[in-house]
Design a protein around this motif. Structure first.
Motif: not given
Length: 387
Positions: A124-133, A288-300
């Motif tokens: 996650y970078r600059d407010g959005q999902v990032c997969t540059s690396c 329950v609301v979980v509005p994540s904007v990044w790619l959560e690896a899980f959601g406990l």
């Protein structure tokens, strides 16, 4: 089975899901009769270090010879059947993998985030999902200062990712991925697929579950941009669900959330709450609301909601599509989209459907996320590593 757990504990001032998972697994293994011992470092200890010690911490992130030597001594003394590594940042370093390799001890590692392919582990970078690396060298992470917004702070993590990648991949017998989505991305980045197995985190049976219709919609988590709290603040006025929104947690955006909640009669911000208070809030929630904007690896929190018999609204990316059965145990909205989030919030509180989804969520918990299921998968991973 004799198990040595290796973990660098995160700072106590911030609630840590990883710390909670490690503690829960240790307690579960011990309750099943296994001999579990700990090799730990605590990030809290950095504050009491001398100035020289604090300055040296970043230098030891890629490689800490002292940690390697001390772990080697523990391995000779304890002679474990298997070593289970969790977090090594910042005081342990990947040198602990070398110690296990030298001792010829079967070793597993839980991948709690995306640190194998992204220095800060967030994608996650600059407010959005990032997969540059992902799939390459972590140069973009340094260029953009992805860790704490600082190029200097990012360098030790980037160096560690680059120089220790092959050591991790060759020295670990089995990796526990906490979701299938995480495993898929790591395999695409070049990690050895045969060593990656999915082991979802488990959740203990809650002392209270929902019995009556819910009183509120609940957001339970950190107040940060990547967790989607700003997206929720935009969507909530459009949703018009007919019941209050309760927010619990703390973080960098707490002041902004406090100010926003003060302008609305249908929003209550509670700040940080105890574990018991959070359980009570879950048991009284309509959803329950979980509005994540990044790619959560899980959601406990999604699984905690399942255990309490509460449906969830979450984005259709990261681990959420495998945790939330769309239209069955909850609803999935378009990631980062205000209108579809508002629509899902409005739909999920409809009484008849809400009750059905809550019951289905509880059944899914009983099938896939109980401590007994978690124990079986832990032991299966250990046996595979030993074999």
């Amino acid at each position: 089975m004799k198990i040595l757990v290796v973990h660098n504990r995160y700072r106590s001032e911030q609630p840590s899901g990883e710390n909670n998972v490690v503690d829960a697994e240790v307690a579960l293994l011990r309750s099943a009769g296994h001999d579990v011992r700990l090799f730990e470092r605590r990030s809290d200890d950095i504050a009491s270090m001398s100035l020289a010690g604090k300055v040296s911490v970043p230098l030891r992130v890629p490689w800490n010879p002292a940690a390697r030597t001390e772990l080697a001594s523990r391995l000779r003394m304890d002679r474990p059947d298997v070593v289970h590594i969790h977090n090594t940042f910042p005081l342990l370093s990947p040198s602990v993998v070398a110690a296990c390799t030298d001792a010829h001890v079967p070793t597993v590692a839980t991948l709690h985030n995306y640190g194998m392919v992204c220095p800060p582990g967030t994608l996650y970078r600059d407010g959005q999902v990032c997969t540059s690396c992902v799939g390459g060298q972590p140069v973009p992470a340094v260029q953009h200062g992805c860790y704490r917004g600082s190029r200097i702070a990012t360098v030790p993590m980037a160096v560690s990712t680059a120089v220790n990648r092959r050591r991790w991949w060759s020295g670990i017998s089995r990796f526990f991925c906490i979701s299938g989505a995480q495993r898929e991305l790591l395999v695409s980045a070049g990690m050895p697929a045969e060593k990656l197995m999915v082991k979802h985190n488990f959740v203990e049976e809650p002392p209270v579950r929902r019995e009556l219709p819910g009183e509120h919609v609940l957001y339970l988590g950190r107040m940060t941009e990547e967790k989607g709290i700003r997206l929720l603040m935009q969507a909530w006025p459009r949703a018009d669900v007919g019941m209050p929104l309760v927010l619990a947690g703390t973080g960098p955006l707490s002041d902004e959330v406090t100010a926003w909640a003060a302008t609305r009669r249908d929003v209550q911000y509670l700040g940080l709450r105890t574990k018991e208070e959070c359980r009570q809030l879950l048991a009284r929630a309509s959803a329950v609301v979980v509005p994540s904007v990044w790619l959560e690896a899980f959601g406990l929190v999604v699984v905690e909601a399942m255990a309490a018999g509460v449906p969830t609204v979450a984005p259709a990316h990261g681990a959420f599509p495998e945790l939330v059965d769309a239209e069955v145990t909850g609803l999935l909205h378009r990631p980062g989209d205000v209108s579809t989030l508002a629509e899902c919030l409005r739909r999920i509180v409809a009484p008849a459907r809400n009750q059905e989804m809550g019951e289905a969520a509880r059944l899914r918990y009983e099938k896939d996320f109980t401590p007994s299921v978690g124990l079986d998968r832990l032991i299966a991973g250990y046996q595979a590593a030993i074999g």
